[in-house]
Write an enzyme that holds these catalytic residues in place. Structure first.
Site, mmCIF file in Angstrom:
data_model
loop_
_atom_site.group_PDB
_atom_site.id
_atom_site.type_symbol
_atom_site.label_atom_id
_atom_site.label_comp_id
_atom_site.label_asym_id
_atom_site.label_seq_id
_atom_site.Cartn_x
_atom_site.Cartn_y
_atom_site.Cartn_z
ATOM 1 N N SER A 143 0.853 -1.203 0.000
ATOM 2 C CA SER A 143 0.000 0.000 0.000
ATOM 3 C C SER A 143 0.879 1.240 0.000
ATOM 4 O O SER A 143 2.033 1.191 0.449
ATOM 5 C CB SER A 143 -0.863 0.000 1.266
ATOM 6 O OG SER A 143 -1.501 1.246 1.432
ATOM 7 N N TYR A 156 -1.679 -0.344 10.573
ATOM 8 C CA TYR A 156 -1.858 -0.684 9.151
ATOM 9 C C TYR A 156 -0.612 -0.259 8.363
ATOM 10 O O TYR A 156 -0.081 -1.026 7.565
ATOM 11 C CB TYR A 156 -3.102 0.013 8.594
ATOM 12 C CG TYR A 156 -3.402 -0.322 7.155
ATOM 13 C CD1 TYR A 156 -3.957 -1.550 6.802
ATOM 14 C CD2 TYR A 156 -3.114 0.581 6.133
ATOM 15 C CE1 TYR A 156 -4.221 -1.861 5.474
ATOM 16 C CE2 TYR A 156 -3.382 0.278 4.804
ATOM 17 C CZ TYR A 156 -3.937 -0.952 4.483
ATOM 18 O OH TYR A 156 -4.191 -1.268 3.164
ATOM 19 N N LYS A 160 2.037 -2.751 6.202
ATOM 20 C CA LYS A 160 2.294 -2.661 4.764
ATOM 21 C C LYS A 160 3.770 -2.388 4.486
ATOM 22 O O LYS A 160 4.313 -2.823 3.458
ATOM 23 C CB LYS A 160 1.392 -1.603 4.137
ATOM 24 C CG LYS A 160 -0.082 -2.019 4.147
ATOM 25 C CD LYS A 160 -0.297 -3.337 3.407
ATOM 26 C CE LYS A 160 -1.723 -3.784 3.326
ATOM 27 N NZ LYS A 160 -1.924 -4.989 2.514
HETATM 28 N N1 LIG Z 1 -8.724 -0.315 -1.002
HETATM 29 C C1 LIG Z 1 -7.658 0.432 -0.796
HETATM 30 O O1 LIG Z 1 -7.733 1.666 -0.764
HETATM 31 C C2 LIG Z 1 -6.310 -0.214 -0.637
HETATM 32 C C3 LIG Z 1 -5.185 0.608 -0.782
HETATM 33 C C4 LIG Z 1 -3.929 0.037 -0.636
HETATM 34 C C5 LIG Z 1 -3.806 -1.300 -0.365
HETATM 35 N N2 LIG Z 1 -4.928 -2.075 -0.210
HETATM 36 C C6 LIG Z 1 -4.741 -3.474 0.094
HETATM 37 O O2 LIG Z 1 -5.332 -4.222 -0.936
HETATM 38 C C7 LIG Z 1 -5.779 -5.475 -0.429
HETATM 39 C C8 LIG Z 1 -7.239 -5.671 -0.788
HETATM 40 O O3 LIG Z 1 -7.969 -4.583 -0.240
HETATM 41 P P1 LIG Z 1 -9.486 -4.283 -0.610
HETATM 42 O O4 LIG Z 1 -9.665 -2.840 -0.423
HETATM 43 O O5 LIG Z 1 -9.847 -4.942 -1.870
HETATM 44 O O6 LIG Z 1 -10.185 -5.038 0.641
HETATM 45 P P2 LIG Z 1 -11.673 -5.661 0.803
HETATM 46 O O7 LIG Z 1 -11.956 -5.617 2.269
HETATM 47 O O8 LIG Z 1 -12.592 -4.970 -0.117
HETATM 48 O O9 LIG Z 1 -11.451 -7.169 0.353
HETATM 49 C C9 LIG Z 1 -10.549 -7.980 1.041
HETATM 50 C C10 LIG Z 1 -10.921 -9.435 0.907
HETATM 51 O O10 LIG Z 1 -9.987 -10.174 1.719
HETATM 52 C C11 LIG Z 1 -10.693 -11.140 2.463
HETATM 53 N N3 LIG Z 1 -9.978 -11.469 3.701
HETATM 54 C C12 LIG Z 1 -9.839 -10.684 4.783
HETATM 55 N N4 LIG Z 1 -9.154 -11.337 5.739
HETATM 56 C C13 LIG Z 1 -8.849 -12.559 5.243
HETATM 57 C C14 LIG Z 1 -8.165 -13.674 5.743
HETATM 58 N N5 LIG Z 1 -7.683 -13.698 6.991
HETATM 59 N N6 LIG Z 1 -8.010 -14.756 4.949
HETATM 60 C C15 LIG Z 1 -8.531 -14.762 3.695
HETATM 61 N N7 LIG Z 1 -9.191 -13.739 3.169
HETATM 62 C C16 LIG Z 1 -9.363 -12.636 3.931
HETATM 63 C C17 LIG Z 1 -12.036 -10.502 2.741
HETATM 64 O O11 LIG Z 1 -13.021 -11.491 3.062
HETATM 65 C C18 LIG Z 1 -12.310 -9.775 1.442
HETATM 66 O O12 LIG Z 1 -12.993 -10.599 0.521
HETATM 67 C C19 LIG Z 1 -5.505 -5.428 1.078
HETATM 68 O O13 LIG Z 1 -4.278 -6.059 1.360
HETATM 69 C C20 LIG Z 1 -5.427 -3.940 1.372
HETATM 70 O O14 LIG Z 1 -4.664 -3.667 2.506
HETATM 71 C C21 LIG Z 1 -6.181 -1.540 -0.345
#
Ligand SMILES: NC(=O)c1ccc[n+]([C@@H]2O[C@H](COP(=O)([O-])OP(=O)(O)OC[C@H]3O[C@@H](n4cnc5c(N)ncnc54)[C@H](O)[C@@H]3O)[C@@H](O)[C@H]2O)c1
Length: 255
Positions: A143, A156, A160
């Site tokens: 991230s 968080y 990351k």
């Molecule tokens: N959305 C953002 O702004 C953003 C920005 C930077 C990084 N990220 C990273 O991208 C990745 C995805 O984020 P997102 O926004 O799509 O999240 P989200 O919450 O929309 O989706 C995440 C998915 O991961 C699953 N999950 C959570 N814990 C789990 C576990 N212990 N085992 C298996 N599955 C699990 C959830 O059930 C969900 O389906 C994450 O690592 C997040 O930190 C997101």
């Protein structure tokens, strides 16, 4: 352009929603066999079904990435059924708010277990399979929060930063076996994770506008844009890239 991903066996963790869902769907469009690995059975099965209904190849696997024996079980299952793992996308991740003055042991443990331990142990078990074949690609979803100290989310952020560190260490450890390991650093992207975080704010619209204006491109990312970067890194096209950290954040970390 043919990315060469047809019939590749691809595991995407957290593929039941958001960035993981978009990534799983894009791999499926490229002809890959996608393992939709997620804790959330309802959403995981929905994504599996949506891919299959469009003629793609997908299988849901119910997995908690914070439990090593569950990871081991998934990798054994995939190898038994499909013969190997070509690509692993370590995407599953969770979020928690709080400054250093507010941090709790519970939040710390929960976030580290999923965001850090999950990435490390999925890599361990999948890399063991890839090593036997002398090739494989791993893409970690870090991230922008791993690159700078975003206010009010210390745990968080550090989780990351650890994903970036794991990416570099594993790139070095696994290069002799033909395994590339790279990371993407998405900026704020409109997914269920962000929707949930915004809904806890007093004025979600104001916070959303602030998030948008905190970056030169003045908008949030779309899951499909992050997915495209992940799929590209997983292809053979950037075959010389390992240990690389690719920012895709509307310019957030550029100014
Ligand atoms: N959305 C953002 O702004 C953003 C920005 C930077 C990084 N990220 C990273 O991208 C990745 C995805 O984020 P997102 O926004 O799509 O999240 P989200 O919450 O929309 O989706 C995440 C998915 O991961 C699953 N999950 C959570 N814990 C789990 C576990 N212990 N085992 C298996 N599955 C699990 C959830 O059930 C969900 O389906 C994450 O690592 C997040 O930190 C997101």
């Amino acid at each position: 352009m043919d990315l060469g991903l047809r019939d590749k066996v691809v595991i995407v963790t957290g593929a039941g929603a958001g960035i993981g869902e978009a990534t799983a769907k894009l791999f499926a469009e490229e002809g890959s066999i996608v393992i939709v690995a997620d804790l959330d059975e309802k959403n995981g099965r929905r994504v599996e079904e949506e891919i299959r209904s469009k003629g793609g190849k997908a299988e849901f696997y119910n997995l908690d990435v914070s439990v090593e024996r569950e990871i081991e079980g998934m990798v054994k299952h995939v190898v038994r059924k499909y013969g190997t793992v070509d690509v692993l996308v370590n995407n599953a991740g969770i979020y928690a708010k709080g400054t250093v003055l507010e941090v709790t042991e519970e939040d710390f443990k929960r976030i580290i277990d999923v965001n850090v331990k999950g990435v490390l142990f999925c890599t361990k078990h999948v890399a063991a399979v890839m090593k036997e074949r002398g090739k494989g690609v791993i893409v970690n979803v870090a991230s922008e929060a791993g690159l700078v100290g975003i206010q009010g989310q210390v745990v968080y952020n550090l989780s990351k930063a650890a994903v970036i560190s794991i990416t570099k260490s594993c790139a070095v450890d696994l290069a002799p076996y033909g395994i590339r390991v790279n990371a993407v650093c998405p900026g704020t992207t409109y997914t269920p994770l962000v929707e949930k975080a915004l809904s806890r704010e007093k004025d979600p619209e104001a916070v959303r506008r602030k998030l948008e204006s905190s970056r030169p491109m003045n908008r949030l990312g779309r899951p499909e844009e992050i997915a495209a970067a992940i799929v590209f890194l997983a292809s053979d096209l950037p075959g010389y890239a390992t240990g690389a950290v690719f920012s895709i954040d509307g310019g957030y970390t550029a100014w």
